[in-house]
Design a protein around this motif. Structure first.
Motif, PDB file in Angstrom:
ATOM      1  N   LEU A 167       0.825  -1.210   0.000  1.00  0.00           N
ATOM      2  CA  LEU A 167       0.000   0.000   0.000  1.00  0.00           C
ATOM      3  C   LEU A 167       0.862   1.265   0.000  1.00  0.00           C
ATOM      4  O   LEU A 167       0.527   2.259  -0.665  1.00  0.00           O
ATOM      5  N   ALA A 168       1.968   1.238   0.722  1.00  0.00           N
ATOM      6  CA  ALA A 168       2.877   2.387   0.716  1.00  0.00           C
ATOM      7  C   ALA A 168       3.667   2.473  -0.583  1.00  0.00           C
ATOM      8  O   ALA A 168       4.026   3.567  -1.041  1.00  0.00           O
ATOM      9  N   ALA A 169       3.931   1.321  -1.202  1.00  0.00           N
ATOM     10  CA  ALA A 169       4.720   1.303  -2.435  1.00  0.00           C
ATOM     11  C   ALA A 169       3.951   1.854  -3.629  1.00  0.00           C
ATOM     12  O   ALA A 169       4.561   2.366  -4.574  1.00  0.00           O
ATOM     13  N   ILE A 170       2.620   1.764  -3.603  1.00  0.00           N
ATOM     14  CA  ILE A 170       1.826   2.229  -4.747  1.00  0.00           C
ATOM     15  C   ILE A 170       2.025   3.725  -4.994  1.00  0.00           C
ATOM     16  O   ILE A 170       2.427   4.123  -6.105  1.00  0.00           O
ATOM     17  N   PRO A 171       1.764   4.602  -4.021  1.00  0.00           N
ATOM     18  CA  PRO A 171       2.009   6.036  -4.296  1.00  0.00           C
ATOM     19  C   PRO A 171       3.484   6.361  -4.476  1.00  0.00           C
ATOM     20  O   PRO A 171       3.824   7.254  -5.259  1.00  0.00           O
ATOM     21  N   ALA A 172       4.372   5.627  -3.765  1.00  0.00           N
ATOM     22  CA  ALA A 172       5.805   5.875  -3.924  1.00  0.00           C
ATOM     23  C   ALA A 172       6.257   5.537  -5.337  1.00  0.00           C
ATOM     24  O   ALA A 172       6.969   6.325  -5.988  1.00  0.00           O
ATOM     25  N   ALA A 173       5.850   4.380  -5.836  1.00  0.00           N
ATOM     26  CA  ALA A 173       6.229   3.974  -7.185  1.00  0.00           C
ATOM     27  C   ALA A 173       5.655   4.924  -8.232  1.00  0.00           C
ATOM     28  O   ALA A 173       6.323   5.268  -9.216  1.00  0.00           O
ATOM     29  N   TYR A 174       4.422   5.336  -8.023  1.00  0.00           N
ATOM     30  CA  TYR A 174       3.798   6.248  -8.985  1.00  0.00           C
ATOM     31  C   TYR A 174       4.531   7.586  -9.024  1.00  0.00           C
ATOM     32  O   TYR A 174       4.750   8.146 -10.110  1.00  0.00           O
ATOM     33  N   SER A 175       4.915   8.092  -7.865  1.00  0.00           N
ATOM     34  CA  SER A 175       5.621   9.375  -7.839  1.00  0.00           C
ATOM     35  C   SER A 175       6.996   9.272  -8.483  1.00  0.00           C
ATOM     36  O   SER A 175       7.422  10.178  -9.206  1.00  0.00           O
ATOM     37  N   PHE A 176       7.696   8.161  -8.256  1.00  0.00           N
ATOM     38  CA  PHE A 176       9.005   7.976  -8.900  1.00  0.00           C
ATOM     39  C   PHE A 176       8.855   7.864 -10.413  1.00  0.00           C
ATOM     40  O   PHE A 176       9.739   8.301 -11.166  1.00  0.00           O
ATOM     41  N   SER A 177       7.751   7.281 -10.854  1.00  0.00           N
ATOM     42  CA  SER A 177       7.551   7.090 -12.290  1.00  0.00           C
ATOM     43  C   SER A 177       7.101   8.365 -12.990  1.00  0.00           C
ATOM     44  O   SER A 177       7.545   8.657 -14.108  1.00  0.00           O
ATOM     45  N   ARG A 178       6.227   9.134 -12.352  1.00  0.00           N
ATOM     46  CA  ARG A 178       5.592  10.254 -13.038  1.00  0.00           C
ATOM     47  C   ARG A 178       6.243  11.611 -12.759  1.00  0.00           C
ATOM     48  O   ARG A 178       6.045  12.545 -13.515  1.00  0.00           O
ATOM     49  N   PHE A 179       7.011  11.715 -11.696  1.00  0.00           N
ATOM     50  CA  PHE A 179       7.628  12.987 -11.353  1.00  0.00           C
ATOM     51  C   PHE A 179       9.148  12.844 -11.359  1.00  0.00           C
ATOM     52  O   PHE A 179       9.714  12.224 -10.447  1.00  0.00           O
ATOM     53  N   PRO A 180       9.832  13.353 -12.392  1.00  0.00           N
ATOM     54  CA  PRO A 180      11.281  13.169 -12.527  1.00  0.00           C
ATOM     55  C   PRO A 180      12.047  13.920 -11.442  1.00  0.00           C
ATOM     56  O   PRO A 180      11.520  14.803 -10.772  1.00  0.00           O
ATOM     57  N   GLY A 181      13.322  13.547 -11.303  1.00  0.00           N
ATOM     58  CA  GLY A 181      14.190  14.218 -10.350  1.00  0.00           C
ATOM     59  C   GLY A 181      14.293  13.531  -9.008  1.00  0.00           C
ATOM     60  O   GLY A 181      14.942  14.047  -8.094  1.00  0.00           O
ATOM     61  N   ARG A 182      13.662  12.360  -8.874  1.00  0.00           N
ATOM     62  CA  ARG A 182      13.690  11.662  -7.593  1.00  0.00           C
ATOM     63  C   ARG A 182      14.431  10.333  -7.677  1.00  0.00           C
ATOM     64  O   ARG A 182      14.351   9.512  -6.754  1.00  0.00           O
ATOM     65  N   GLN A 183      15.144  10.117  -8.765  1.00  0.00           N
ATOM     66  CA  GLN A 183      15.810   8.835  -8.947  1.00  0.00           C
ATOM     67  C   GLN A 183      16.905   8.606  -7.908  1.00  0.00           C
ATOM     68  O   GLN A 183      17.180   7.469  -7.517  1.00  0.00           O
ATOM     69  N   GLY A 184      17.553   9.690  -7.485  1.00  0.00           N
ATOM     70  CA  GLY A 184      18.602   9.542  -6.481  1.00  0.00           C
ATOM     71  C   GLY A 184      18.073   8.939  -5.195  1.00  0.00           C
ATOM     72  O   GLY A 184      18.725   8.093  -4.582  1.00  0.00           O
TER      73      GLY A 184
END
Length: 280
Positions: A92-109
């Motif tokens: 459940l926590a991974a769903i919004p986290a994964a979506y934000s990493f996928s759709r909002f660039p600059g968080r790969q670090g």
């Protein structure tokens, strides 16, 4: 394209060998669990018992105080509570986290940093976590294991789901936003239904990882209040005289819950992993 007969034969032979390597150990474990103790110590070894012995299963399915069954059933309860809770919280926590990493660039670090911590050996975190849980009064409790397992499962589930979110065409989500959908509605009603196979794969692998974890459970638990099945099985094998039939019966019963989960989610496994492995 027609396959060469030799190649076809080798392919089927490899499949048969793989199936045997999986099935035969489980079959032997079951045979040991229904064999008489003398059958397991007689030389030459008896591959099939002359009489079926279900005493080991009867011993494990009783709640008599101080019995082997009490230890097993409490450990089964603890493993179920810890594994299911940690899996649901992590996914459940991974769903919004994964979506934000996928759709909002600059968080790969941040993502790679989380994975780097995830790859560190567990022994590096034992002492800090032990001191923290001791201070909070969480030692020898299911909550300590749930927290630790979430730190293990969350990076894995996030990475798997992120790769699947990457494959979704963003135009579908843009159309929903134009129609008035909120970001949460886009995730719940648009994105999640399209990655159901990956979600099933994440749930299954997270559950198996939590169910089989031994190291942290051994360090942070010491009695029936929180001890899980891997630790209980280790205790059964720690005596001077090992009861092979009992340990085999415990292994068979302990394998049933993840087996049922795997059968229920098997359709999601291959398609989810395959989709997540094509991009990321």
């Amino acid at each position: 394209m027609k396959r060469h007969p030799l190649l076809t034969f080798l392919l089927y032979a490899a499949v048969v060998l793989l199936a045997l390597s999986i099935v035969l150990p489980i079959a032997w474990l079951f045979i040991m669990s229904i064999s008489q103790p003398t059958d397991l110590t007689t030389l030459p070894l008896k591959w099939f018992p002359e009489t079926i012995n279900l005493d080991q299963y009867k011993r494990l399915l009783t709640l008599e105080e101080g019995s082997t069954g009490e230890t097993f059933l409490y450990a089964l309860r603890n493993s179920t509570v810890v594994a299911v809770s940690a899996t649901l919280i992590s996914v459940l926590a991974a769903i919004p986290a994964a979506y934000s990493f996928s759709r909002f660039p600059g968080r790969q670090g941040l993502l790679y940093g989380t994975l780097a911590v995830y790859m560190m050996p567990p022994v590096a975190f034992v002492l800090p976590l032990y001191l923290t849980f001791s201070h909070l009064g969480l030692l020898n409790s299911s909550w300590a294991l749930i927290i630790v397992y979430c730190t293990m499962l969350l990076p894995f589930a996030t990475w798997l789901l992120k790769n699947n979110f990457d494959l979704l065409p963003y135009e579908i989500e843009q159309a929903a936003i134009i129609d008035g959908a909120s970001q949460l509605q886009v995730i719940w009603h648009i994105a999640l239904p399209l990655i159901k196979p990956a979600l099933g794969a994440a749930l299954l692998f997270a559950l198996l990882m939590a169910w089989d974890e031994f190291f942290y459970a051994l360090i942070y638990t010491n009695d029936l209040r929180a001890k899980t099945l891997p630790v209980a099985i280790g205790d059964f094998a720690a005596g001077r005289a090992t009861d092979y039939g009992l340990i085999s019966a415990v292994g068979m019963l302990a394998a049933l819950p993840p087996l049922v989960a795997a059968l229920f989610l098997q359709r999601s496994l291959v398609s989810g992993l395959a989709a997540g492995g094509t991009k990321g």
